[in-house]
Write a protein that holds these residues in place. Structure first.
Motif, PDB file in Angstrom:
ATOM      1  N   PRO A 144     -80.831  33.328 -36.766  1.00 32.16           N
ATOM      2  CA  PRO A 144     -80.474  32.005 -37.286  1.00 32.16           C
ATOM      3  C   PRO A 144     -81.684  31.224 -37.799  1.00 32.16           C
ATOM      4  O   PRO A 144     -81.560  30.472 -38.771  1.00 32.16           O
ATOM      5  N   ALA A 145     -82.862  31.391 -37.192  1.00 30.96           N
ATOM      6  CA  ALA A 145     -84.049  30.660 -37.639  1.00 30.96           C
ATOM      7  C   ALA A 145     -84.403  31.027 -39.075  1.00 30.96           C
ATOM      8  O   ALA A 145     -84.870  30.177 -39.841  1.00 30.96           O
ATOM      9  N   ALA A 146     -84.170  32.272 -39.466  1.00 29.17           N
ATOM     10  CA  ALA A 146     -84.451  32.694 -40.845  1.00 29.17           C
ATOM     11  C   ALA A 146     -83.560  31.951 -41.836  1.00 29.17           C
ATOM     12  O   ALA A 146     -83.904  31.835 -43.012  1.00 29.17           O
ATOM     13  N   GLU A 147     -82.438  31.443 -41.342  1.00 27.39           N
ATOM     14  CA  GLU A 147     -81.518  30.681 -42.180  1.00 27.39           C
ATOM     15  C   GLU A 147     -81.694  29.175 -41.997  1.00 27.39           C
ATOM     16  O   GLU A 147     -80.877  28.386 -42.450  1.00 27.39           O
ATOM     17  N   GLY A 148     -82.755  28.781 -41.290  1.00 24.62           N
ATOM     18  CA  GLY A 148     -83.032  27.371 -41.078  1.00 24.62           C
ATOM     19  C   GLY A 148     -82.206  26.730 -39.975  1.00 24.62           C
ATOM     20  O   GLY A 148     -82.101  25.507 -39.911  1.00 24.62           O
ATOM     21  N   VAL A 149     -81.640  27.545 -39.092  1.00 23.38           N
ATOM     22  CA  VAL A 149     -80.791  27.039 -38.011  1.00 23.38           C
ATOM     23  C   VAL A 149     -81.531  27.158 -36.678  1.00 23.38           C
ATOM     24  O   VAL A 149     -82.028  28.229 -36.336  1.00 23.38           O
ATOM     25  N   ASP A 150     -81.594  26.054 -35.952  1.00 22.88           N
ATOM     26  CA  ASP A 150     -82.164  26.078 -34.608  1.00 22.88           C
ATOM     27  C   ASP A 150     -81.074  26.606 -33.683  1.00 22.88           C
ATOM     28  O   ASP A 150     -80.061  25.961 -33.471  1.00 22.88           O
ATOM     29  N   ASP A 151     -81.269  27.783 -33.128  1.00 18.56           N
ATOM     30  CA  ASP A 151     -80.239  28.397 -32.277  1.00 18.56           C
ATOM     31  C   ASP A 151     -80.203  27.803 -30.872  1.00 18.56           C
ATOM     32  O   ASP A 151     -79.344  28.153 -30.078  1.00 18.56           O
ATOM     33  N   ARG A 152     -81.127  26.891 -30.585  1.00 22.07           N
ATOM     34  CA  ARG A 152     -81.187  26.244 -29.263  1.00 22.07           C
ATOM     35  C   ARG A 152     -81.144  27.275 -28.142  1.00 22.07           C
ATOM     36  O   ARG A 152     -80.508  27.090 -27.119  1.00 22.07           O
ATOM     37  N   HIS A 153     -81.840  28.378 -28.372  1.00 22.34           N
ATOM     38  CA  HIS A 153     -81.829  29.465 -27.388  1.00 22.34           C
ATOM     39  C   HIS A 153     -82.332  29.032 -26.025  1.00 22.34           C
ATOM     40  O   HIS A 153     -81.902  29.569 -25.006  1.00 22.34           O
ATOM     41  N   GLU A 154     -83.221  28.044 -26.003  1.00 22.64           N
ATOM     42  CA  GLU A 154     -83.727  27.565 -24.722  1.00 22.64           C
ATOM     43  C   GLU A 154     -82.617  26.912 -23.890  1.00 22.64           C
ATOM     44  O   GLU A 154     -82.546  27.089 -22.672  1.00 22.64           O
ATOM     45  N   ALA A 155     -81.713  26.187 -24.540  1.00 27.60           N
ATOM     46  CA  ALA A 155     -80.597  25.544 -23.829  1.00 27.60           C
ATOM     47  C   ALA A 155     -79.548  26.574 -23.418  1.00 27.60           C
ATOM     48  O   ALA A 155     -79.086  26.571 -22.268  1.00 27.60           O
ATOM     49  N   TYR A 156     -79.180  27.459 -24.348  1.00 28.94           N
ATOM     50  CA  TYR A 156     -78.214  28.521 -24.002  1.00 28.94           C
ATOM     51  C   TYR A 156     -78.748  29.379 -22.856  1.00 28.94           C
ATOM     52  O   TYR A 156     -78.036  29.701 -21.910  1.00 28.94           O
ATOM     53  N   GLY A 157     -80.009  29.757 -22.960  1.00 31.95           N
ATOM     54  CA  GLY A 157     -80.611  30.596 -21.939  1.00 31.95           C
ATOM     55  C   GLY A 157     -80.706  29.890 -20.594  1.00 31.95           C
ATOM     56  O   GLY A 157     -80.385  30.470 -19.553  1.00 31.95           O
ATOM     57  N   ALA A 158     -81.141  28.641 -20.601  1.00 36.26           N
ATOM     58  CA  ALA A 158     -81.279  27.904 -19.344  1.00 36.26           C
ATOM     59  C   ALA A 158     -79.925  27.694 -18.677  1.00 36.26           C
ATOM     60  O   ALA A 158     -79.808  27.813 -17.453  1.00 36.26           O
ATOM     61  N   ASP A 159     -78.904  27.394 -19.467  1.00 37.85           N
ATOM     62  CA  ASP A 159     -77.565  27.235 -18.890  1.00 37.85           C
ATOM     63  C   ASP A 159     -77.085  28.553 -18.280  1.00 37.85           C
ATOM     64  O   ASP A 159     -76.523  28.573 -17.181  1.00 37.85           O
ATOM     65  N   TRP A 160     -77.308  29.648 -18.986  1.00 34.47           N
ATOM     66  CA  TRP A 160     -76.918  30.964 -18.489  1.00 34.47           C
ATOM     67  C   TRP A 160     -77.669  31.267 -17.191  1.00 34.47           C
ATOM     68  O   TRP A 160     -77.093  31.722 -16.204  1.00 34.47           O
ATOM     69  N   LEU A 161     -78.959  30.996 -17.177  1.00 29.58           N
ATOM     70  CA  LEU A 161     -79.780  31.264 -15.999  1.00 29.58           C
ATOM     71  C   LEU A 161     -79.434  30.342 -14.830  1.00 29.58           C
ATOM     72  O   LEU A 161     -79.461  30.771 -13.674  1.00 29.58           O
ATOM     73  N   ALA A 162     -79.106  29.089 -15.104  1.00 29.82           N
ATOM     74  CA  ALA A 162     -78.785  28.132 -14.038  1.00 29.82           C
ATOM     75  C   ALA A 162     -77.577  28.578 -13.221  1.00 29.82           C
ATOM     76  O   ALA A 162     -77.473  28.250 -12.037  1.00 29.82           O
ATOM     77  N   ALA A 163     -76.685  29.321 -13.829  1.00 31.81           N
ATOM     78  CA  ALA A 163     -75.519  29.834 -13.108  1.00 31.81           C
ATOM     79  C   ALA A 163     -75.886  31.015 -12.201  1.00 31.81           C
ATOM     80  O   ALA A 163     -75.075  31.417 -11.363  1.00 31.81           O
TER      81      ALA A 163
END
Length: 181
Positions: A66-85
């Motif tokens: 997505p970054a190559a298309e100019g989209v911030d994938d917010r991977h840090e938020a998705y990842g942190a939410d996944w990890l928090a569980a």
């Protein structure tokens, strides 16, 4: 499905694809990150955070680049939410903050930008660029500020196509199994 089974599914398949423009894949980047954290004597939680800090790239549905298309994938938020569980905040919060840590380091240490890969520079722009003074102060007040900065420095250093690391099973057995809920 256990946490270990989920991680084996993710890192045995999706993580074997190329990591942006780097000459390594997500699995190699994860293993290098965890190895660097371990060699630095970081806590087991930070070693697991280093191993899994980019899991968000592999658990969202935004496609391969997505970054190559100019989209911030917010991977840090998705990842942190996944990890928090699956883990405590000592693992999930440095992951949540590792992009902010990049923005912080670029603003607090202007020479830091020279350490960034071309992918990191491209994503920095879509992630908000360097922090202003108020953002820096707020970031310094985050409870996991220091761990996030350590993780960010590890992240940028873990892109060597010739690095030797233990395998994924080693980190599962040594650290993940101890910390997973």
């Amino acid at each position: 499905m256990t946490c270990e089974a989920e991680l084996l599914d993710i890192f045995g398949g999706r993580a074997t694809k190329r990591y942006g423009l780097a000459a390594i894949n997500q699995l190699q980047h994860a293993l290098q990150s965890a190895t660097l954290a371990e060699r630095q004597g970081d806590t087991p939680a930070l070693i697991v955070a280093a191993l899994l800090h980019d899991v968000g790239h592999m658990v969202h549905a935004l496609g391969e680049a997505p970054a190559a298309e100019g989209v911030d994938d917010r991977h840090e938020a998705y990842g942190a939410d996944w990890l928090a569980a699956r883990f405590g905040p000592e693992v999930s919060e440095p992951v949540r903050l590792h992009v902010a840590a990049k923005r912080f380091l670029v603003s607090a240490e202007p020479a830091y930008v020279e350490r960034l890969s071309s992918d990191s520079i491209r994503s920095l722009v879509i992630q908000g660029g360097a922090m202003d003074a108020a953002e820096q102060a707020a970031f310094r007040d985050e409870p996991h500020f220091e761990a996030a900065v350590r993780l960010r420095r590890i992240d940028e250093a873990a892109k060597d196509p010739n690095a030797r690391t233990p395998d994924f099973a080693y980190f599962l057995r040594t650290y993940v199994d101890r910390l997973a809920r």
